[in-house]
Design an enzyme around this catalytic site. Structure first.
Site, PDB file in Angstrom:
ATOM      1  N   GLY A  11      -0.396  -5.808  48.452  1.00  0.00           N
ATOM      2  CA  GLY A  11      -0.310  -4.373  48.534  1.00  0.00           C
ATOM      3  C   GLY A  11      -1.195  -3.490  47.863  1.00  0.00           C
ATOM      4  O   GLY A  11      -1.261  -2.508  47.421  1.00  0.00           O
TER       5      GLY A  11
ATOM      6  N   ILE B 238      -0.115   2.020  43.789  1.00  0.00           N
ATOM      7  CA  ILE B 238      -0.127   0.995  42.577  1.00  0.00           C
ATOM      8  C   ILE B 238      -1.341   0.123  42.730  1.00  0.00           C
ATOM      9  O   ILE B 238      -2.217  -0.244  41.779  1.00  0.00           O
ATOM     10  CB  ILE B 238       1.046   0.123  42.457  1.00  0.00           C
ATOM     11  CG1 ILE B 238       2.209   1.388  42.138  1.00  0.00           C
ATOM     12  CG2 ILE B 238       0.929  -0.660  41.306  1.00  0.00           C
ATOM     13  CD1 ILE B 238       3.640   0.768  42.234  1.00  0.00           C
TER      14      ILE B 238
ATOM     15  N   ARG C  23      16.293   3.861  44.346  1.00  0.00           N
ATOM     16  CA  ARG C  23      15.302   2.708  44.510  1.00  0.00           C
ATOM     17  C   ARG C  23      16.329   1.845  45.497  1.00  0.00           C
ATOM     18  O   ARG C  23      15.555   1.148  46.436  1.00  0.00           O
ATOM     19  CB  ARG C  23      14.958   1.703  43.287  1.00  0.00           C
ATOM     20  CG  ARG C  23      14.214   2.466  42.189  1.00  0.00           C
ATOM     21  CD  ARG C  23      14.201   1.795  40.938  1.00  0.00           C
ATOM     22  NE  ARG C  23      13.268   2.310  40.107  1.00  0.00           N
ATOM     23  CZ  ARG C  23      13.604   3.188  39.211  1.00  0.00           C
ATOM     24  NH1 ARG C  23      14.886   3.631  39.092  1.00  0.00           N
ATOM     25  NH2 ARG C  23      12.737   3.834  38.247  1.00  0.00           N
TER      26      ARG C  23
ATOM     27  N   ASN D  67      11.707  -2.581  52.240  1.00  0.00           N
ATOM     28  CA  ASN D  67      10.865  -3.700  51.416  1.00  0.00           C
ATOM     29  C   ASN D  67      11.310  -4.918  51.202  1.00  0.00           C
ATOM     30  O   ASN D  67      10.969  -6.077  50.819  1.00  0.00           O
ATOM     31  CB  ASN D  67      10.924  -3.213  50.006  1.00  0.00           C
ATOM     32  CG  ASN D  67      10.089  -1.764  49.927  1.00  0.00           C
ATOM     33  OD1 ASN D  67       9.266  -1.673  50.989  1.00  0.00           O
ATOM     34  ND2 ASN D  67      10.028  -0.972  48.782  1.00  0.00           N
TER      35      ASN D  67
ATOM     36  N   ASN E 159      10.084  -2.181  44.627  1.00  0.00           N
ATOM     37  CA  ASN E 159      11.608  -1.779  44.284  1.00  0.00           C
ATOM     38  C   ASN E 159      12.321  -2.148  45.742  1.00  0.00           C
ATOM     39  O   ASN E 159      11.750  -2.069  46.783  1.00  0.00           O
ATOM     40  CB  ASN E 159      11.496  -0.428  44.106  1.00  0.00           C
ATOM     41  CG  ASN E 159      11.225  -0.314  42.622  1.00  0.00           C
ATOM     42  OD1 ASN E 159      11.979  -1.049  41.885  1.00  0.00           O
ATOM     43  ND2 ASN E 159      10.558   0.788  42.121  1.00  0.00           N
TER      44      ASN E 159
ATOM     45  N   ASP F 291       9.213   0.123  32.165  1.00  0.00           N
ATOM     46  CA  ASP F 291      10.411   0.744  31.181  1.00  0.00           C
ATOM     47  C   ASP F 291       9.868   0.290  29.563  1.00  0.00           C
ATOM     48  O   ASP F 291      10.371   1.391  28.893  1.00  0.00           O
ATOM     49  CB  ASP F 291      11.784   0.063  31.579  1.00  0.00           C
ATOM     50  CG  ASP F 291      11.975   0.123  32.976  1.00  0.00           C
ATOM     51  OD1 ASP F 291      11.965   1.248  33.470  1.00  0.00           O
ATOM     52  OD2 ASP F 291      12.503  -0.892  33.623  1.00  0.00           O
TER      53      ASP F 291
ATOM     54  N   ARG G 131       7.030   3.014  29.151  1.00  0.00           N
ATOM     55  CA  ARG G 131       7.573   4.405  28.706  1.00  0.00           C
ATOM     56  C   ARG G 131       8.398   4.516  27.381  1.00  0.00           C
ATOM     57  O   ARG G 131       8.298   5.671  26.811  1.00  0.00           O
ATOM     58  CB  ARG G 131       8.499   4.542  29.978  1.00  0.00           C
ATOM     59  CG  ARG G 131       7.820   4.845  31.352  1.00  0.00           C
ATOM     60  CD  ARG G 131       8.978   4.942  32.564  1.00  0.00           C
ATOM     61  NE  ARG G 131       8.175   5.595  33.545  1.00  0.00           N
ATOM     62  CZ  ARG G 131       8.536   5.111  34.935  1.00  0.00           C
ATOM     63  NH1 ARG G 131       9.660   4.212  35.050  1.00  0.00           N
ATOM     64  NH2 ARG G 131       8.074   5.363  35.989  1.00  0.00           N
TER      65      ARG G 131
ATOM     66  N   HIS H  32      15.968  -2.846  36.594  1.00  0.00           N
ATOM     67  CA  HIS H  32      15.101  -1.755  36.861  1.00  0.00           C
ATOM     68  C   HIS H  32      15.518  -0.715  37.835  1.00  0.00           C
ATOM     69  O   HIS H  32      15.008  -0.499  38.716  1.00  0.00           O
ATOM     70  CB  HIS H  32      13.744  -2.246  37.273  1.00  0.00           C
ATOM     71  CG  HIS H  32      12.738  -1.312  37.368  1.00  0.00           C
ATOM     72  ND1 HIS H  32      12.224  -0.478  36.349  1.00  0.00           N
ATOM     73  CD2 HIS H  32      12.215  -0.553  38.671  1.00  0.00           C
ATOM     74  CE1 HIS H  32      11.496   0.429  36.679  1.00  0.00           C
ATOM     75  NE2 HIS H  32      11.218   0.176  38.244  1.00  0.00           N
TER      76      HIS H  32
END
Ligand code: NAI
Length: 334
Positions: A31, A36, A110, A117, A142, A173, A176, A200
């Site tokens: 990816g 990202i 998500r 996905n 996700n 997480d 953050r 998540h």
């Protein structure tokens, strides 16, 4: 009900992108052309533990690889494009980081990404089995709660599953939480240590603020909700242009670096990650884990929880178990 672990959480000071020992590791990003994937690849290109960086995507990777290869760090970079080059991209990899897939748009949770996905992660896990069965596989895509079980089931079907080598990346997480606590307390976020456990997404994200060092100086409940909804905060602010990419790339690079430090023989490397465990009745659950030469060396289990956090855990478990079952069922039907 839950395995209580008395061990004090001794989080090491963050040394995000550095190490003292020399190494020779090959990392593949799947990816790598994405929001990202590109900054994550850049950060990995700067990591002295990486000697070969392989970039895989269905589009764009020759360009990203050419661009990164002009950076004056010692690692070499190669681009691989399309399913026919996936095997070559993975061959001999020590660490594979997967951010391939579709991100959220406003109004989506998500779980809405599952249909797009699930198959992408299934196919990459299958190729990992065939080309680098001993690699540490770390998944950003996700819904993490569901695609990690998908990867586990695919690896299991192929006879290459080692639960110590599969990681769901929940590091954002933690990142953050450190940022919000640090700025809220007016201290350096890098000095904040806090375990974030569970899964998540939404209520499955459980920041264990009672164990935060230093303690958060303001009200706990609004901060808990903010951490649980922080991904949506970014999705809304980006207004249709995707979800968190730069902070996620930073978080993914941190986890990848910790996996490499463990492989490199460094001791006491600890990260929270979504792994298979018996810590709770959910088959996959994020807890602090010690990383080492074989991936997960030791699961440190649940940190001490106060009554509010115990309530959060009770709320999280049914949702998490539902998410996990969805992934297991998907592979069974595939
Ligand atoms: P993006 O759309 O910018 O990039 C995704 C990349 O995957 C694209 O370059 C696309 O070409 C590629 N891709 C699609 N199908 C593929 C396949 N079959 N094989 C290889 N590559 C393929 O999306 P972004 O923003 O990079 O997000 C990627 C994923 O990460 C999303 O699922 C998103 O929800 C998730 N995410 C996870 C977070 C976490 O904390 N674990 C945080 C933020 C996002």
């Amino acid at each position: 009900m839950f395995k209580q672990v008395s061990k004090q959480l001794a989080f090491q000071a963050t040394r995000n992108f550095s190490t003292s020992k020399q190494s020779n590791f090959k990392v593949t990003v799947c990816g790598a052309n994405g929001g990202i994937g590109q900054p994550l690849s850049l950060l990995l290109k700067l990591n002295p533990l990486v000697t070969q960086l392989n970039l895989y995507d269905i589009v764009g990777t020759p360009g990203v690889a050419a661009d990164l290869s002009h950076i004056d760090t010692s690692s070499t970079t190669q681009g691989f494009k399309g399913p026919e080059e996936l095997g070559a991209a993975l061959k001999g990899a020590d660490v594979v980081v997967v951010s391939a897939g579709v991100p959220r748009k406003p109004g989506m949770d998500r779980d809405d990404l599952f249909n797009m996905n699930a198959g992408i992660v299934r196919d990459i896990a299958d190729a990992v089995s065939k080309n680098c069965p001993k690699a540490l596989l770390a998944i950003i895509t996700n819904p993490v709660n569901t695609v990690v079980p998908i990867a586990a089931e695919v690896l299991k079907k192929n006879g290459t599953y080692d639960p110590k080598r599969l990681f769901g990346i929940t590091t954002l997480d933690v990142v953050r939480s450190r940022a919000f606590i640090g700025h809220g307390n007016n201290v350096d976020p890098q000095s904040v240590e806090i375990p974030v456990i569970g899964g998540h997404s939404g209520v499955t994200i459980i920041p264990v603020l009672s164990q935060s060092q230093p303690k958060y100086s303001k009200e706990i409940e609004p901060l808990t909700k903010r951490i649980q909804d922080a991904g949506t905060e970014v999705v809304k602010a980006k207004a249709g242009a995707g979800s968190a990419t730069l902070s996620m790339a930073y978080a993914g690079a941190r986890l990848a670096n910790s996996l490499l430090r463990g492989l490199n023989g460094e001791r006491n490397v600890i990260e929270c990650s979504y792994v298979e465990s018996t810590v709770t009745e959910a088959r996959f659950f994020s807890t602090p884990v010690v990383l080492g030469k074989n991936g997960l060396e030791e699961n440190l289990g649940l940190p001490k929880l106060n009554d509010y956090e115990k309530k959060l855990l009770v709320e999280a478990l049914p949702e998490l178990q539902k998410n996990i079952k969805k992934g297991v069922d998907f592979v069974a039907k595939s």
